[in-house]
Scaffold this motif. Structure first.
Motif, mmCIF file in Angstrom:
data_model
loop_
_atom_site.group_PDB
_atom_site.id
_atom_site.type_symbol
_atom_site.label_atom_id
_atom_site.label_comp_id
_atom_site.label_asym_id
_atom_site.label_seq_id
_atom_site.Cartn_x
_atom_site.Cartn_y
_atom_site.Cartn_z
ATOM 1 N N PRO A 10 -0.880 0.447 -12.353
ATOM 2 C CA PRO A 10 -1.688 1.024 -11.260
ATOM 3 C C PRO A 10 -3.180 1.070 -11.573
ATOM 4 O O PRO A 10 -4.004 0.807 -10.699
ATOM 5 C CB PRO A 10 -1.120 2.436 -11.098
ATOM 6 N N THR A 11 -3.541 1.372 -12.812
ATOM 7 C CA THR A 11 -4.955 1.413 -13.180
ATOM 8 C C THR A 11 -5.580 0.028 -13.082
ATOM 9 O O THR A 11 -6.678 -0.137 -12.544
ATOM 10 C CB THR A 11 -5.116 1.950 -14.617
ATOM 11 N N ALA A 12 -4.869 -0.963 -13.574
ATOM 12 C CA ALA A 12 -5.371 -2.332 -13.488
ATOM 13 C C ALA A 12 -5.511 -2.774 -12.037
ATOM 14 O O ALA A 12 -6.478 -3.450 -11.676
ATOM 15 C CB ALA A 12 -4.447 -3.275 -14.245
ATOM 16 N N LEU A 13 -4.562 -2.377 -11.181
ATOM 17 C CA LEU A 13 -4.636 -2.739 -9.764
ATOM 18 C C LEU A 13 -5.833 -2.087 -9.075
ATOM 19 O O LEU A 13 -6.479 -2.710 -8.229
ATOM 20 C CB LEU A 13 -3.341 -2.365 -9.046
ATOM 21 N N VAL A 14 -6.133 -0.844 -9.429
ATOM 22 C CA VAL A 14 -7.284 -0.160 -8.843
ATOM 23 C C VAL A 14 -8.570 -0.893 -9.206
ATOM 24 O O VAL A 14 -9.407 -1.178 -8.337
ATOM 25 C CB VAL A 14 -7.352 1.318 -9.292
#
Length: 91
Positions: A10-14
């Protein structure tokens, strides 16, 4: 190479989403230069300014949600997106 950062998906996607958004705004700005206008924010802003203010406002909504309630973060994300879109369109 980036193992020391211990990124979750999720952090990478953000961050990937933010990169795509900034690239898209840059291309849009080259195709159609932004126009300064006044909205409900009562200050003169162009679309880049409204994007920045919308992103900061969304972050404040998310942080406030975490501080105030234990309800689902999906609801918080929905509220944050509504705030950001409202600022982007009418700000």
């Amino acid at each position: 190479m980036l193992d020391w950062m211990v990124w979750t998906v999720p952090t990478a996607l953000v961050f990937a989403g933010l990169a795509v958004l900034l690239i898209a705004m840059t291309v849009w700005g080259r195709i159609s230069p932004p126009v300064v206008r006044r909205g409900f924010l009562r200050i003169e802003t162009d679309r880049g300014d409204r994007l920045y203010i919308g992103l900061i406002s969304a972050a404040v909504v998310l942080a406030g949600w975490i501080a105030i309630t234990d309800l689902s973060m999906w609801l918080a994300l929905g509220c944050a997106l509504l705030v950001a879109v409202a600022i982007g369109i009418w700000g």
